[in-house]
Motif scaffolding. Structure first.
Motif, PDB file in Angstrom:
ATOM      1  N   LEU A   1      -6.333   2.864   1.236  1.00 56.85           N
ATOM      2  CA  LEU A   1      -6.496   2.702   2.534  1.00 56.85           C
ATOM      3  C   LEU A   1      -5.840   1.493   3.176  1.00 56.85           C
ATOM      4  O   LEU A   1      -5.305   1.509   4.326  1.00 56.85           O
ATOM      5  CB  LEU A   1      -8.009   2.652   3.164  1.00 56.85           C
ATOM      6  N   LEU A   2      -6.079   0.325   2.437  1.00 56.46           N
ATOM      7  CA  LEU A   2      -5.449  -1.094   2.946  1.00 56.46           C
ATOM      8  C   LEU A   2      -3.906  -0.755   2.768  1.00 56.46           C
ATOM      9  O   LEU A   2      -3.297  -1.449   3.635  1.00 56.46           O
ATOM     10  CB  LEU A   2      -5.852  -1.897   1.803  1.00 56.46           C
TER      11      LEU A   2
ATOM     12  N   VAL B   1      -1.564  -2.729   5.915  1.00 55.92           N
ATOM     13  CA  VAL B   1      -0.775  -3.994   5.723  1.00 55.92           C
ATOM     14  C   VAL B   1       0.397  -3.715   4.721  1.00 55.92           C
ATOM     15  O   VAL B   1       0.561  -2.244   4.335  1.00 55.92           O
ATOM     16  CB  VAL B   1      -1.712  -4.762   5.221  1.00 55.92           C
ATOM     17  N   PRO B   2       1.566  -4.712   4.869  1.00 57.70           N
ATOM     18  CA  PRO B   2       2.366  -4.359   4.057  1.00 57.70           C
ATOM     19  C   PRO B   2       2.014  -4.064   2.407  1.00 57.70           C
ATOM     20  O   PRO B   2       1.281  -4.667   1.994  1.00 57.70           O
ATOM     21  CB  PRO B   2       3.109  -5.651   3.937  1.00 57.70           C
TER      22      PRO B   2
ATOM     23  N   PRO C   1      -2.167  -6.020  -5.299  1.00 63.50           N
ATOM     24  CA  PRO C   1      -3.322  -6.544  -6.139  1.00 63.50           C
ATOM     25  C   PRO C   1      -4.442  -5.753  -6.099  1.00 63.50           C
ATOM     26  O   PRO C   1      -5.149  -5.549  -7.048  1.00 63.50           O
ATOM     27  CB  PRO C   1      -3.491  -8.125  -5.677  1.00 63.50           C
ATOM     28  N   PHE C   2      -4.894  -5.308  -4.797  1.00 66.03           N
ATOM     29  CA  PHE C   2      -6.078  -4.293  -4.913  1.00 66.03           C
ATOM     30  C   PHE C   2      -5.784  -2.888  -5.473  1.00 66.03           C
ATOM     31  O   PHE C   2      -6.922  -2.418  -5.793  1.00 66.03           O
ATOM     32  CB  PHE C   2      -6.265  -4.200  -3.266  1.00 66.03           C
TER      33      PHE C   2
ATOM     34  N   GLY D   1      -1.513   7.436  -5.379  1.00 64.34           N
ATOM     35  CA  GLY D   1      -2.137   7.304  -4.106  1.00 64.34           C
ATOM     36  C   GLY D   1      -1.270   6.712  -3.057  1.00 64.34           C
ATOM     37  O   GLY D   1      -0.877   7.131  -1.981  1.00 64.34           O
ATOM     38  N   PHE D   2      -0.896   5.425  -3.211  1.00 73.09           N
ATOM     39  CA  PHE D   2       0.065   4.695  -2.614  1.00 73.09           C
ATOM     40  C   PHE D   2       1.315   5.438  -2.261  1.00 73.09           C
ATOM     41  O   PHE D   2       1.973   5.368  -1.122  1.00 73.09           O
ATOM     42  CB  PHE D   2       0.383   3.167  -3.430  1.00 73.09           C
ATOM     43  N   GLY D   3       2.131   6.135  -3.517  1.00 70.72           N
ATOM     44  CA  GLY D   3       3.004   6.597  -3.438  1.00 70.72           C
ATOM     45  C   GLY D   3       3.256   7.852  -2.495  1.00 70.72           C
ATOM     46  O   GLY D   3       4.119   8.060  -1.575  1.00 70.72           O
TER      47      GLY D   3
END
Length: 267
Positions: free
Chosen positions: A75-76, A80-81, A87-88, A118-120
């Motif tokens: 979610l973060l 945010v960038p 790090p999270f 998930g980020f990707g």
């Protein structure tokens, strides 16, 4: 008959697949916060399942906490960038290494890959648009579906019988063919370069490697399914292990392969 023999698990698999497809298509189409929420929930569930697989002793709330951390990291990443959120992304793995009594390195490595995937996936949809997340999902689904039916209809030599007794070479190769077909289809729609066919096949191979990696973890721990959350499919890890492999692959080769391979983008 569908209810017997080689296809006895087809009915529950099909029913669950319809529901998952409806939710997934809706979130992919909407994009933005809806897709971000779906990816975050899936990542959180996968981390919870991974902890449950690797922790045979009473688990308490540790798995839920680690899952919440992982979902929160995804979610973060949409708020945010990405560099600030990275790090999270690794924090659940670090925390898991401290909490688990055994299999720490396995949780740390696999857990990090889950969150980074998930980020990707979110940023693939957010930065490149609808068509390319549809392409990746279609590649993974085509590889899985054709592999499932070819393996049961054609059969033949097993791919890695000690780890995944049902997977055959016929199903594996059929998955590559399905991925190539998806690549040609997207080329017809978008005018993308022929490079996309090779990228599609490689993404299908990465999805199959993701599937085999999850099977190896389950076999090591002596479990059949990651959980029973999805009737006919087992758990989220059982269903999305291929997507995990494909997403990590795309993250690694995105710049190397000049993605997306559309006319005018070659160096």
């Amino acid at each position: 008959m569908i209810g017997s023999g080689k296809f006895q698990d087809l009915a529950p698999r099909f029913g669950s697949a319809i529901i998952m497809a409806a939710v997934g298509i809706g979130a992919i189409w909407a994009g933005g916060v809806w897709f971000l929420l779906l990816v975050a929930l899936i990542v959180a569930g996968m981390i919870w399942e991974l902890h449950a697989i690797l922790t045979p002793e009473p688990r308490g709330k540790a798995g839920l906490v680690l899952g919440a951390m992982a979902g929160g990291a995804v979610l973060l990443s949409g708020l945010v960038p990405v560099a600030l959120a990275l790090p999270f992304a690794l924090l659940p793995s670090i925390a898991g290494i401290g909490l688990l009594r055994r299999n720490r390195s396995l949780f740390g490595g696999y857990g990090a890959l889950i969150v980074l995937a998930g980020f990707g996936l979110f940023h693939l949809r957010d930065e490149f648009g609808l068509i390319w997340i549809v392409w990746l999902v279609a590649v993974v689904v085509a590889s899985d579906v054709l592999g499932y039916f070819a393996g049961r209809v054609i059969g033949g030599p097993k791919f890695w019988p000690r780890v995944s007794p049902k997977k055959t070479w016929s199903g594996t190769i059929a998955g590559w063919v399905g991925a190539a077909a998806v690549g040609f289809g997207i080329i017809a729609v978008t005018g993308a370069r022929i490079d996309l066919v090779g990228l599609s096949i490689a993404a299908a191979m990465a999805a199959q490697l993701g599937d085999m990696a999850e099977s190896a973890v389950k076999r090591k721990m002596g479990v059949k399914d990651a959980s029973n959350l999805i009737p006919g499919h087992g758990g989220l890890l059982d269903r999305f292990d291929g997507m995990l492999g494909a997403a990590i692959f795309l993250l690694l080769v995105e710049r190397l392969a000049d993605f997306p391979p559309v006319p005018g983008t070659a160096f």
